[in-house]
Design an enzyme around this catalytic site. Structure first.
Site, PDB file in Angstrom:
ATOM      1  N   ASP A   1     -31.757 -92.242  19.734  1.00 32.37           N
ATOM      2  CA  ASP A   1     -30.340 -91.875  19.645  1.00 32.37           C
ATOM      3  C   ASP A   1     -29.859 -91.248  20.943  1.00 32.37           C
ATOM      4  O   ASP A   1     -28.674 -91.327  21.272  1.00 32.37           O
ATOM      5  CB  ASP A   1     -30.102 -90.948  18.457  1.00 32.37           C
ATOM      6  CG  ASP A   1     -30.294 -91.734  17.171  1.00 32.37           C
ATOM      7  OD1 ASP A   1     -31.446 -91.846  16.709  1.00 32.37           O
ATOM      8  OD2 ASP A   1     -29.301 -92.301  16.679  1.00 32.37           O
TER       9      ASP A   1
HETATM   10  O1  MRU Z   1     -29.287 -91.790  11.047  1.00 41.50           O
HETATM   11  P1  MRU Z   1     -29.357 -93.181  11.606  1.00 41.50           P
HETATM   12  O2  MRU Z   1     -29.751 -94.198  10.605  1.00 41.50           O
HETATM   13  O3  MRU Z   1     -28.114 -93.546  12.379  1.00 41.50           O
HETATM   14  O4  MRU Z   1     -30.548 -93.099  12.661  1.00 41.50           O
HETATM   15  C1  MRU Z   1     -30.896 -94.252  13.360  1.00 41.50           C
HETATM   16  C2  MRU Z   1     -32.002 -94.026  14.303  1.00 41.50           C
HETATM   17  O5  MRU Z   1     -32.535 -92.947  14.455  1.00 41.50           O
HETATM   18  C3  MRU Z   1     -32.377 -95.192  15.158  1.00 41.50           C
HETATM   19  O6  MRU Z   1     -33.737 -95.163  15.458  1.00 41.50           O
HETATM   20  C4  MRU Z   1     -31.580 -95.148  16.463  1.00 41.50           C
HETATM   21  O7  MRU Z   1     -30.223 -94.943  16.213  1.00 41.50           O
HETATM   22  C5  MRU Z   1     -31.756 -96.393  17.253  1.00 41.50           C
HETATM   23  S1  MRU Z   1     -31.005 -97.806  16.497  1.00 41.50           S
HETATM   24  C6  MRU Z   1     -31.266 -99.116  17.557  1.00 41.50           C
END
Ligand code: MRU
Length: 382
Positions: A272
């Protein structure tokens, strides 16, 4: 069986078959999570997966904020793409008398979208990018209508750019894993969902698994359940089955046992936000998976587009970590599983120290050790 609804038309489809085209106009089951057609934005409501696939219309920035905040769309790249396309959808039906009014409104709306989910940096970087782009266009003497069209086109282009980026990440990551192993086929673990549902298509860490599979080099993919929101059990498992990849679901607390009892060649996850020193915020549970992987000598890869790299932050300490509603922990599918009265702590992400990212950081520019990443990409990311 899965029920699919799009624009009021339903079709029921069995899981695991590849319905990709829709010559008859009926929505066939497809893992595209974001649809932009004729200036209309639809997103696959991920709260309903895997039980049903239902697309919802996102008409404007307020709708965009809501679907991101409620996690009807999620995943760092998808958050930015849907945020920007919600702006594009709103702009199509808006008019502004001057370029300055338009630029001010676009800036405010994008900054509002950044607040929907704070940890992923992609929406903020898309905002910074658009502000720079608007001032460049304005400097060229564009009319207000021309500027508006250019903004909309830039948002639309994010879809194709993201898929292209993910394919590069997939191939670089696969190449690196194979180069570090003598095995004919490799077994990998992934956490959370980083596939077509978290991006414009193909995926980042799941893109690496896809690339391995396409080359006949994937032995087995293990996906974690990813408590509490279950992105692994609901979404990654859905993608793996849909693509007929050899795969198995494990609970988050089984990773250490799996590494001990079976040969695992790599762990691949998304990000993220990656900071200058390589520290990485990703789905809660990533940090503990890196500790376990290091103990077992399993290379750990973070797969992230440049748009997830935040060169404004020196290290992971200052990454804002989103805390989600307690109900995500206490309830599963609306049914309470936790003892009433217990308090909860529900951080959606954790920060993995760079030193635990032993395989490397896989980007569309190549695979870098965390310590060398900054020098390699500083001209490309801001
Ligand atoms: O809470 P989320 O489902 O948005 O978290 C998603 C993640 O942590 C993913 O690993 C990250 O956003 C990368 S997606 C290519």
């Amino acid at each position: 069986m899965f029920s699919t609804k799009s624009s009021g038309r339903y079709v029921t489809l069995p899981l695991g078959q590849n319905y990709r085209t829709a010559p008859d106009g009926i929505c066939k089951m497809s893992l595209e999570a974001i649809r932009w057609k004729d200036n209309k934005l639809e997103i696959l409501d991920q709260l309903l997966l895997p039980a049903s696939t239902e697309f919802m219309h996102v008409k404007n920035v307020e709708d965009g904020w809501q679907v991101i905040n409620k996690m009807q769309v999620r995943g760092a790249p998808a958050i930015a793409i849907v945020g920007c396309l919600s702006l594009a959808a709103e702009l199509v039906n808006s008019s502004y008398s001057t370029c300055s009014d338009l630029m001010k409104a676009v800036t405010e709306k994008l900054q509002y979208l950044v607040t929907a989910r704070p940890t992923a940096v992609n929406m903020r970087k898309a905002t910074d990018d658009m502000i720079t782009f608007m001032s460049q266009c304005h400097g060229k003497g564009m009319s207000t209508e021309e500027l508006k069209s250019s903004i909309i086109s830039r948002c639309e282009n994010m879809l194709a750019i993201d898929v292209d980026t993910n394919k590069k990440i997939g191939d670089f990551g696969a190449q690196s894993i194979l180069a570090n192993s003598d095995a004919k086929q490799v077994n990998v673990i992934t956490h959370c969902n980083t596939g077509s549902l978290a991006t414009a298509g193909y995926g980042t860490a799941l893109g690496v698994i896809r690339s391995l599979h396409a080359q006949g080099k994937l032995g087995h993919a293990y996906c974690t359940e990813t408590r509490p929101y279950n992105q692994g059990a609901r979404l990654t498992a859905f993608e793996l089955v849909y693509e007929s990849m050899p795969s198995t679901l494990i609970c988050d607390n089984m990773a250490a046992s799996l590494m001990k009892s079976k040969e695992i060649h790599a762990v691949v996850v998304g990000a993220d936000r990656v900071t200058c020193n390589g520290d990485t915020a990703n789905k809660i549970g990533t940090y503990q998976a890196t500790v376990v992987a290091k103990y077992h000598g399993v290379p750990f890869y973070v797969c992230a587009p440049i748009t997830s790299i935040d060169l404004c932050l020196p290290s992971g300490e200052s990454i804002p970590i989103e805390e989600r509603p307690h109900k995500e922990m206490t309830h599963v599918a609306g049914v309470r599983i936790a003892a009433p009265g217990i308090s909860c702590w529900n951080p959606a992400f954790d920060v993995t120290p760079a030193e635990l990212i032993t395989g490397g950081i896989v980007t569309e520019l190549g695979v870098f050790k965390p310590s060398e990443m900054y020098e390699k990409i500083k001209g490309e990311a801001s």
